[in-house]
Design a protein around this motif. Structure first.
Motif, short mmCIF file in Angstrom:
data_model
loop_
_atom_site.label_atom_id
_atom_site.label_comp_id
_atom_site.label_asym_id
_atom_site.label_seq_id
_atom_site.Cartn_x
_atom_site.Cartn_y
_atom_site.Cartn_z
N GLU A 18 1.11 -54.15 29.83
CA GLU A 18 1.16 -53.30 28.65
C GLU A 18 -0.16 -53.38 27.89
O GLU A 18 -1.09 -54.10 28.29
N LYS A 19 -0.26 -52.66 26.78
CA LYS A 19 -1.50 -52.61 26.04
C LYS A 19 -1.95 -53.97 25.54
O LYS A 19 -3.15 -54.25 25.44
N ASP A 20 -0.98 -54.83 25.20
CA ASP A 20 -1.34 -56.16 24.71
C ASP A 20 -1.63 -57.13 25.85
O ASP A 20 -1.87 -58.33 25.62
N GLY A 21 -1.60 -56.62 27.09
CA GLY A 21 -1.89 -57.45 28.25
C GLY A 21 -0.69 -58.18 28.82
O GLY A 21 -0.80 -58.86 29.84
N ASN A 22 0.47 -58.03 28.17
CA ASN A 22 1.66 -58.72 28.64
C ASN A 22 2.39 -57.90 29.70
O ASN A 22 2.28 -56.68 29.76
#
Length: 377
Positions: A141-145
């Motif tokens: 996802e955008k937050d890298g998760n």
């Protein structure tokens, strides 16, 4: 019938049941005229011997900031997944110690994790009462998760343990504080079968551990706070095939023996035990004498490829390697260089039996390999 009369009848019935249980226990003890160690000694078996340099800590996996609660190896033995009180799942390259994934979980209180047979997915569960599935190939996802690919909801208590059905990425078994185990169809997210609960042959307290037989994937065993282990057949969810008694405390760990005809247990009573699923008999007790009331609890167990060795982790930091035939301690990892500084909370053997991974409340995981000419038996 009045309430006092009901209470009197209930007390009388309870007393009768307890008396029958004691009679049954005595009859079992009469049948158990010998154990594995006694027989092996009579046959002239020699004990396994390992020196302090035969097993070495070859990797230290550092990255968690909280107590490590659970770990699992991939079938190809090159990766490990671990779950920690820091609310993260970390997937490690066991050969290089590098992290390939660090997944922030929706619920920080995670208690268990497992790799799928193909190694493409990981599952975890905890105090949120659900089992979350992550596809390691999904885009971040955008937050890298990494996003949750499937949520298995249905338990009414915390999820204490989970294991994929061998050779299937589509089915998984969980154990819970609601006293049940559930077989899930991951593709649909639905429950296939529920084991225990309202059924009288189910556990009467929290389920803490499950182990699926590698030789017959429809059979699995569960361990519980009711001090018993129970054998289940996934085709008959309405009742346990057999109930195994003997422990005097919570059964924290269960593990099938390599041949599928026996399984081991580890308990708060400080003992490991070996049971035969065909007869229901207890074959052996593995116990190190301690002072009164201070026996460390067994948290986790694993067998070597042949079953000759039993690895057991304890709350005091001990990690014994037992000779299963002679019921003798071969080695204590706590006495070796680079040993853990806290409770051994989980452990697991690689698929080929060449390495042991231990996890601890000291926030680290350690990979132990048999050095020199020695190999795990």
């Amino acid at each position: 019938m009045s309430v006092p009369e009901l209470k009197t009848r209930h007390a009388a019935a309870t007393q009768t049941v307890n008396a029958l249980r004691e009679q049954l226990k005595q009859k079992r003890e009469l049948l158990l005229d010998s154990d594995v160690a006694t027989y092996a000694t009579a046959q002239g078996k020699t004990p396994v011997s390992y020196g302090p340099t035969d097993l070495v800590c070859c990797r230290i996996l550092q990255g968690h900031t909280g107590k490590v609660h659970s770990l699992d190896w991939t079938p190809e033995r090159s990766r490990i997944v671990s779950a920690s009180q820091d609310g993260r799942l970390i997937v490690w390259n066991a050969l290089t110690s590098q992290k390939t994934h660090a997944i922030k979980l929706p619920c920080a209180w995670v208690m268990t994790c497992a790799f799928s047979p193909t190694g493409q997915s990981v599952a975890c569960g905890g105090l949120d009462s659900v089992c979350s599935i992550f596809n390691l190939n999904s885009p971040a996802e955008k937050d890298g998760n990494l996003p949750v690919s499937r949520t298995l909801s249905g338990h009414k208590g915390y999820v204490s343990c989970c294991q994929y059905v061998p050779d299937e990425d589509t089915h998984l078994i969980t154990g819970s504080g609601d006293q049940t185990c559930i077989l899930w169809d991951i593709t649909t997210g639905l429950r296939t079968s529920v084991f225990g609960g309202e059924f009288q042959s189910g556990h009467s307290a929290d389920v803490l551990s499950v182990s699926i037989s590698a030789s017959s994937s429809r059979m699995f065993v569960s361990g519980s706070c009711d001090a018993t282990a129970r054998l289940w057949d996934t085709r008959v969810a309405s009742r346990a095939v057999r109930t195994f008694y003997g422990h005097q405390g919570d059964v924290n760990a269960v593990k099938f023996f390599p041949d599928g005809n026996r399984f081991g247990t580890g308990s708060d009573d400080g003992t490991c035990r070996l049971f035969d699923i065909r007869t229901g008999h207890q074959l052996q007790v593995y116990y190190q004498p301690h002072g009164e009331n201070d026996a460390p609890h067994v948290t986790s167990i694993a067998f070597s490829i042949s079953g000759r060795l039993l690895f057991a982790g304890y709350t005091n930091g001990d990690c014994y390697i037992w000779d299963t035939l002679l019921a003798k301690v071969v080695l204590n990892l706590r006495n070796l260089h680079n040993s853990h500084e806290g409770r051994i909370s989980c452990l697991g053997l690689s698929t080929d039996g060449s390495a042991l991974c231990t996890g601890s409340w000291d926030t680290n995981l350690k990979i132990w390999a048999f050095g020199g000419h020695r190999r795990v038996i």
